[in-house]
Design an enzyme around this catalytic site. Structure first.
Site, short mmCIF file in Angstrom:
data_model
loop_
_atom_site.label_atom_id
_atom_site.label_comp_id
_atom_site.label_asym_id
_atom_site.label_seq_id
_atom_site.Cartn_x
_atom_site.Cartn_y
_atom_site.Cartn_z
CD GLU A 1 -3.16 -1.05 0.38
OE1 GLU A 1 -3.26 -0.16 -0.35
OE2 GLU A 1 -4.02 -1.90 0.17
CB CYS B 1 -1.89 7.23 1.24
SG CYS B 1 -3.38 6.50 1.83
P1 NAD Z 1 7.80 5.33 7.75
O1 NAD Z 1 8.84 6.28 7.55
O2 NAD Z 1 7.10 5.14 9.01
O3 NAD Z 1 8.14 3.96 7.09
C1 NAD Z 1 7.15 2.75 6.88
C2 NAD Z 1 7.59 1.66 7.44
O4 NAD Z 1 8.72 1.14 6.81
C3 NAD Z 1 8.10 1.79 9.11
O5 NAD Z 1 7.30 0.66 9.93
C4 NAD Z 1 9.71 1.90 8.97
O6 NAD Z 1 10.02 1.25 10.29
C5 NAD Z 1 9.81 0.83 7.96
N1 NAD Z 1 11.12 0.89 7.37
C6 NAD Z 1 11.84 2.05 7.21
N2 NAD Z 1 13.00 1.92 6.70
C7 NAD Z 1 13.19 0.56 6.32
C8 NAD Z 1 14.05 -0.14 5.71
N3 NAD Z 1 15.35 0.21 5.31
N4 NAD Z 1 13.89 -1.72 5.62
C9 NAD Z 1 12.69 -2.03 5.90
N5 NAD Z 1 11.47 -1.41 6.48
C10 NAD Z 1 11.92 0.17 6.83
O7 NAD Z 1 6.34 5.82 6.92
P2 NAD Z 1 6.58 6.22 5.21
O8 NAD Z 1 7.04 5.12 4.46
O9 NAD Z 1 7.25 7.70 5.10
O10 NAD Z 1 4.92 6.40 4.90
C11 NAD Z 1 4.44 7.27 4.20
C12 NAD Z 1 4.14 6.84 3.01
O11 NAD Z 1 3.16 5.79 2.90
C13 NAD Z 1 3.53 7.70 2.09
O12 NAD Z 1 4.17 7.50 0.71
C14 NAD Z 1 2.12 7.44 1.92
O13 NAD Z 1 1.55 7.89 0.84
C15 NAD Z 1 1.92 6.07 2.02
N6 NAD Z 1 0.76 5.38 2.55
C16 NAD Z 1 0.21 4.73 1.78
C17 NAD Z 1 -1.18 4.12 2.07
C18 NAD Z 1 -2.12 3.08 1.22
O14 NAD Z 1 -3.06 2.89 1.80
N7 NAD Z 1 -1.89 3.11 -0.04
C19 NAD Z 1 -1.55 4.35 3.44
C20 NAD Z 1 -0.85 5.22 4.30
C21 NAD Z 1 0.51 5.68 3.70
#
Ligand code: NAD
Length: 445
Positions: free
Chosen positions: A218, A252
């Protein structure tokens, strides 16, 4: 408020082994057991609503009302739906009648995949963890949750509350950052549901490929709004800017940019300005407790860089205070496709206005970029709506509102192309965590 302790890396394989042993004990085969645990998710949230709201206030400066609307209500809907439907979802299904095979009694049923991993992001710390958990429990899986380290208050609360409400052998929380998640991803899971950004999604997908683990991704992107010149401009301005400011722009499905017919740009910009002055933050956004904060200083700095480098004109807003994690609601006009603000998902309360010649140019613009999670259209004209929706690709398509599609029960919620694959909510979630196992029994005659 609990403080966040990371799970020791050496303990992670033990947690995984405990979850697998608990799954193999067969406990989750009972639908009655699953129902009881689904209800427990509801109680966990209900009993601790205030603590959760305070945790989100600490992590994201979230107004309580937004937490109720964005994070809690959707999970209550999922809990009720799964609780009332899981027997039906898990029941055996007869195959379509076929004269050649009917005597073999062809049928199938949804069986749990096994031990699943849920990796969640910071921006919806309750809904993006608890809704998948409801799906995993309904499916009969064991589960490990890795919440975001960027929301320490909420993630610490989960670690404290889970063992009090849920079966402690089947359902686990592992807290941590990159080293912990890297360790988690070395292990074999039966399904991984990852919500977050596309860069990390590639790391997760590569790790999953080593074990042929199926995935739900997602992801995010930049959601466009297409404005019809005949639409109610003031209504569009209000609904779009409201969607842009919710959770301080960190959702998102937030609208990121508006494709406006050139001759209408002035009117649209004025309308946003008017509705903003009339009805958004009467005491100013910085003093308002109705506007959340950006999750961390690095993200504020990132948004500041995008704003510093834009060639568009800032109509209002633009103020940034890194130490307070504050970005003012901002409107930028006359932006072009190659602008800094169009180079990545902004994920902050900055709305971009892009003038286009006509609808065809708007469609071409959308199609020249990654497939978004949502395409928004503001028009009362069904032919206009169809023209945009039928000639673009996106996870969802919404006319005359923003955001609320994620709260509509019974609709699938998922991305396409760069915005991901697989679905959130309800039965879709249950299906992702189960395998459809087919059965026949050929009679001796
Ligand atoms: P975040 O920085 O919290 O990271 C997400 C997860 O990835 C965390 O649990 C983190 O610990 C893990 N992570 C970080 N680095 C990692 C690595 N090197 N290896 C493995 N895992 C790792 O959040 P984010 O990614 O910035 O979230 C925001 C993004 O999520 C935006 O792009 C948003 O649009 C998207 N999003 C999508 C939906 C959907 O339903 N499609 C919903 C919410 C958010």
């Amino acid at each position: 408020m609990a403080t966040l302790t990371y799970t020791p890396v050496d303990d992670i394989p033990k947690v995984h082994a405990r979850a697998r042993a608990a799954f193999e004990s067969g406990k989750t085969k009972s639908v009655a057991f699953r129902k009881e645990q689904i209800a427990q998710v509801g109680y966990l949230l209900k009993d601790n609503e205030l603590c959760l709201k305070e945790a989100l206030k600490q992590d994201l400066g979230r107004p309580h009302l937004e937490t109720e609307f964005l994070d809690l209500s959707p999970v209550y809907i999922d809990v009720a739906k799964a609780y009332n439907s899981v027997e039906r979802w898990a029941a055996e299904q007869k195959a379509e009648f076929d004269l050649s095979f009917w005597a073999m009694g062809p049928k199938y049923r949804h069986e749990p995949k096994g031990v699943v991993l849920i990796i969640a992001p910071f921006n919806g710390p309750v809904v993006l963890t608890m809704s998948p958990i409801v799906g995993a429990i309904a499916a009969g899986c064991a589960m490990v949750l890795k919440p975001s380290e960027q929301t320490p208050a909420t993630s610490a609360l989960f670690a404290e509350l889970f063992p009090k409400y849920l079966d402690p052998e089947l359902y686990h929380v592992v807290n941590g950052g990159v080293p912990e998640t890297t360790k988690i991803l070395e292990l074999r899971w039966d399904h991984i549901m990852y919500t977050g950004n596309a860069r990390i999604a590639r790391i997760v997908a590569a790790a999953a490929a080593k074990h042929l683990t199926p995935l739900t991704l997602e992801l995010g992107g930049k959601n466009p709004v297409v404005l019809d010149s005949k639409s109610d401009i003031k209504l569009a301005a209000k609904r779009v800017f409201w969607g842009r400011c919710l959770n301080s722009g960190q959702v998102c499905v937030c609208p990121e940019y508006v494709l406006v017919p050139e001759h209408l740009q002035d009117a649209f910009v004025d309308a946003v300005k008017d509705v903003y002055d009339e009805s958004f933050y009467p005491d100013g956004p910085e003093n308002s407790d109705s506007l959340g904060r950006i999750v961390g200083e690095s993200h504020v700095q990132r948004i500041k860089n995008l704003l510093d480098n834009t060639k568009g004109k800032i109509v209002f807003g633009g103020q940034v205070d890194v130490s307070k994690r504050y970005v003012a609601p901002t409107l930028v006009r006359d932006v072009s496709g190659d602008d800094s603000l169009m180079s990545e998902e902004i994920f902050g309360p900055v709305l971009v206005v892009i003038p286009v010649k006509d609808t065809d140019e708007a469609i071409l613009f959308i199609n020249s970029r990654d497939d978004p999670l949502v395409v928004y259209v503001f028009s009362q004209d069904k032919a206009f709506q169809s023209k945009v929706f039928n000639n673009t690709k996106s996870g969802s398509a919404v006319a005359n509102d923003t955001m609320i599609i994620v709260g509509v029960p019974g609709l699938p919620m998922g991305g396409v192309g760069a915005s991901g694959y697989g679905y959130y909510t309800g039965r879709d979630m249950f299906e992702q965590f189960t395998h459809k196992r087919a059965f026949i029994d050929n009679p001796s005659w």
